[in-house]
Design a protein around this motif. Structure first.
Motif, PDB file in Angstrom:
ATOM      1  N   ARG A 119       1.215  18.350   0.392  1.00 36.15           N
ATOM      2  CA  ARG A 119       2.245  18.575  -0.626  1.00 36.15           C
ATOM      3  C   ARG A 119       1.877  19.685  -1.598  1.00 36.15           C
ATOM      4  N   GLU A 141       0.422   6.308  -6.341  1.00 30.53           N
ATOM      5  CA  GLU A 141       1.134   5.560  -5.313  1.00 30.53           C
ATOM      6  C   GLU A 141       1.341   6.382  -4.052  1.00 30.53           C
ATOM      7  N   GLU A 142       1.465   7.705  -4.195  1.00 31.11           N
ATOM      8  CA  GLU A 142       1.686   8.583  -3.047  1.00 31.11           C
ATOM      9  C   GLU A 142       0.406   8.925  -2.287  1.00 31.11           C
ATOM     10  N   VAL A 151       0.628  14.787  -6.858  1.00 29.07           N
ATOM     11  CA  VAL A 151       1.113  13.528  -6.298  1.00 29.07           C
ATOM     12  C   VAL A 151       0.669  12.379  -7.186  1.00 29.07           C
ATOM     13  N   THR A 152       1.424  11.309  -7.136  1.00 34.07           N
ATOM     14  CA  THR A 152       1.086  10.130  -7.940  1.00 34.07           C
ATOM     15  C   THR A 152       0.046   9.279  -7.206  1.00 34.07           C
ATOM     16  N   GLU A 196      -0.215   7.744   1.429  1.00 34.24           N
ATOM     17  CA  GLU A 196       0.640   8.425   2.401  1.00 34.24           C
ATOM     18  C   GLU A 196       0.164   9.867   2.613  1.00 34.24           C
ATOM     19  N   VAL A 197      -0.211  10.550   1.533  1.00 31.01           N
ATOM     20  CA  VAL A 197      -0.718  11.922   1.634  1.00 31.01           C
ATOM     21  C   VAL A 197      -2.010  11.933   2.467  1.00 31.01           C
TER      22      VAL A 197
END
Length: 120
Positions: A100, A18-19, A15-16, A22-23
């Motif tokens: 994810r 930025e993500e 994941v980035t 949310e993760v």
């Protein structure tokens, strides 16, 4: 009930930056759901940038970090206490969606000493 380890390898979360918020929110929501369901035992992520060591069976030899030949390191984990392997797989599916990444599910040996079991 049986305890199961749900875990993923270090670096498996692709994941980035930025993500990540949310993760993290999604992962915390799964933990809260497991707590609300009464199956949560423990969860956490492992930080390999922090100091860690391997202690030999004689207790006297300490080396830095995991052995260099180790290919897989646990990145994060959750322990649930559920009645069946299938129930553990259902929780692993929720963790996989939140984090994810794929999850490994393993059963712990059952407790053999009632005084060591966590109270209900």
């Amino acid at each position: 009930m049986t305890q199961y380890l749900i875990s993923f390898e270090d670096g498996a979360m692709d994941v980035t930056e930025e993500e990540l918020p949310e993760v993290a929110d999604d992962a915390h929501a799964v933990v809260q759901e497991a707590k609300d369901a009464g199956v949560f035992v423990f969860s956490g992520g492992l930080d390999y940038s922090r100091r860690h060591a391997v202690v030999a069976t004689d207790g006297g030899v300490v080396t830095d970090g995991p052995y260099p030949e180790t290919k897989e390191l646990i990145g994060g984990l959750m322990v649930v206490d559920v009645p069946t392997f299938e129930a553990a797989l259902e929780w692993a599916a929720k963790v996989a969606a939140a984090c994810r990444c794929a999850q490994d599910v393993r059963e712990f040996f059952p407790f053999r000493r009632p005084e060591l079991e966590r109270p209900r």
